[in-house]
Design an enzyme around this catalytic site. Structure first.
Site, PDB file in Angstrom:
ATOM      1  N   CYS A  78       0.831  -1.218   0.000  1.00 45.11           N
ATOM      2  CA  CYS A  78       0.000   0.000   0.000  1.00 45.11           C
ATOM      3  C   CYS A  78       0.857   1.257   0.000  1.00 45.11           C
ATOM      4  O   CYS A  78       0.443   2.288   0.504  1.00 45.11           O
ATOM      5  CB  CYS A  78      -0.933   0.056   1.208  1.00 45.11           C
ATOM      6  SG  CYS A  78      -2.136  -1.243   1.226  1.00 45.11           S
ATOM      7  N   ASN A  79       2.086   1.164  -0.502  1.00 46.64           N
ATOM      8  CA  ASN A  79       2.942   2.356  -0.549  1.00 46.64           C
ATOM      9  C   ASN A  79       3.504   2.474  -1.967  1.00 46.64           C
ATOM     10  O   ASN A  79       4.680   2.207  -2.208  1.00 46.64           O
ATOM     11  CB  ASN A  79       4.066   2.231   0.497  1.00 46.64           C
ATOM     12  CG  ASN A  79       4.866   3.516   0.629  1.00 46.64           C
ATOM     13  OD1 ASN A  79       5.005   4.282  -0.331  1.00 46.64           O
ATOM     14  ND2 ASN A  79       5.398   3.766   1.807  1.00 46.64           N
TER      15      ASN A  79
END
Ligand SMILES: Cc1ncc(COP(=O)(O)O)c(C=O)c1O
Length: 463
Positions: free
Chosen positions: A393-394
């Site tokens: 999620c980055n």
């Protein structure tokens, strides 16, 4: 493979953290009983058996009703909630005159509260680092929708730190007399980089409100809000002490909260709402930001978890994580195939300076081709190792680390238009480059054997 004596020679301070070995035997015996090698502490912390027992005891010995009523069971629940807020403030060294605690479902819930309520308008600014969790990136959609300008500050290779010149230039762009929000993580959930907390004051003096994402930082580092006065601080408690899931908080400065405008009202958030009069009056924070009934039976477990961490002490936790991370970095980066090709490429700092316990990498074969992360996932699972693969999620840090350019991404996104884009299609689109990575993260009760198990697994990939 290098052994414990070499490890302790290189990281002698690990010797001072043996309380954690005893704690692991006593309070986390399931780990070794089940032969689990848990290396995903950035994904979620692990709970101790004693936390469960203490929580059950609280529930068994009291009668709690829905809070915010005058009856005795309701008052008992209200007292517990208010005491937990106080305990959270104390834990983060935050003065209750200056800060308040809003309970949310998780860090993402806290971030959404800020995003939807921050009074973005044309001429306002949202400044954020490439290195951010998607729940921080997602705030840009509120900013875009309300006409505010969104600007990203890039990270630089090889360490994936923020370039100071770009940071200073970004901070100079605050619009005078407007709302300016600057967001960054205290610790990257991708690379483990710890970004300086000194930026908070620098940003304040240039006219920014500061959102400091501490979700990946506070599991192994103390946060002192008396010293570093960030305005909005999202937290997920399960990341610190494993249990309960489903409770997070927005620790926020009272002065900054005054700026926020909620887009709706709900049960529990108003002083007065009328149907015929078509009007509502929002309650002050925290109540005005807590929709509906709080998870009042789980909230007591937060105080139990905080006490658990405090009893162990951040100094011990931090030292242990530092030593194990250093050992991982040293040994992984030394592994080479017979062809001379290094087995791993690590994204982020290769030493333990200003970094936490997340080590993100890709494995490469003897001809320097990346192993598919799905293969690594499967092979490591077969030996009971829990690590994480993907982009965590980055995407900002991932794109830079993996060398995926803006032009490549734009081409892919134009081609797919508004259709759904699957992971496989995306991978094909970027020419079968490594589009994700492997993250190994150590934490509270990690030990030398966990790290050795990972190193042993890595050597099985050598040719
Ligand atoms: C740095 C960071 N911020 C925010 C989040 C979001 O946390 P949650 O999924 O608990 O809402 C995470 C989760 O991994 C994280 O690592």
């Amino acid at each position: 493979m290098p052994d414990y004596s070499e490890f302790i020679q290189k990281y002698p301070a690990y010797d001072r953290t043996h309380d954690i070995d005893e704690l692991r035997d006593r309070d986390y015996p399931r780990l070794d009983r089940m032969g689990q090698v848990y290396l995903d502490y950035t994904g979620g912390g692990l709970y101790a058996e004693s936390q469960l027992k203490l929580h059950q005891q609280v529930l068994a010995e009291h009668v709690f009703g829905n809070p915010h009523s005058a009856n005795p069971t309701s008052q008992a629940a209200t007292r517990l909630i208010e005491n937990t807020r106080e305990r959270i403030l104390q834990f983060f060294h935050a003065d209750s005159e200056e800060y308040t605690v809003i309970f949310t479902q998780n860090a993402s819930g806290a971030l959404k509260l800020v995003g939807e309520s921050y009074p973005f308008a044309p001429g306002d600014r949202y400044l954020l680092t490439f290195d951010n969790h998607n729940s921080v990136n997602g705030i840009r959609e509120f900013a875009h929708a309300k006409g505010a300008e969104v600007t990203y500050i890039p990270v630089s290779l090889p360490d994936l730190r923020i370039d100071t010149t770009s940071l200073e230039a970004g901070l100079e762009t605050a619009a005078v007399g407007k709302n300016n929000l600057f967001a960054y993580p205290a610790q990257s959930n991708f690379s483990g980089v710890q970004h300086p907390l000194e930026w908070i004051e620098r940003a304040h003096t240039r006219g920014w409100d500061v959102l400091l994402d501490v979700a990946a930082f506070v599991p192994t580092n103390p946060l002192d809000l008396d010293k570093y006065k960030a305005d909005f601080v999202p937290v997920s408690f399960y990341k610190i002490f494993g249990y309960p899931t489903g409770i997070g908080a927005l620790v926020a400065r009272r002065s900054a909260i005054k700026k926020l405008r909620r887009p709706w009202f709900a049960g529990g958030t108003i002083t007065v709402a009328s149907v015929q009069g078509d009007k509502f009056y929002l309650a002050e924070a925290p109540a005005g930001f807590e929709d509906g009934t709080l998870d009042y039976l789980n909230i007591p477990a937060v105080e139990i978890g905080l006490n658990h961490i405090q009893a162990i002490g951040y100094e011990t936790i931090h030292e242990r994580v530092r030593a194990l991370t250093g050992w991982l970095l040293d040994n992984l980066s030394a592994l080479k195939h017979s062809t001379g090709v290094p087995l791993v490429r690590i994204y982020g700092p290769l030493n333990t300076v200003r970094r936490g316990g997340a080590v993100t990498l890709n494995f490469y074969d003897e001809a320097d081709r990346p192993f598919d992360i799905r293969y690594i996932d499967k092979a490591s699972s077969q030996v009971n190792i829990s690590l994480r693969t993907g982009c965590f999620c980055n995407p900002g840090a991932g794109e830079i680390a993996l060398g995926i350019s803006a032009a490549e991404l734009t081409t892919c996104f134009i081609k797919s238009g508004d259709d759904r884009l699957s992971y496989d299609d995306f991978r094909l689109c970027i020419d079968n480059k490594a589009s994700g990575a492997v993250r190994v993260s150590v934490g509270l009760v990690s030990n030398f054997e966990d790290v050795q198990a990972l190193l042993k697994f890595a050597t099985t990939l050598l040719k």
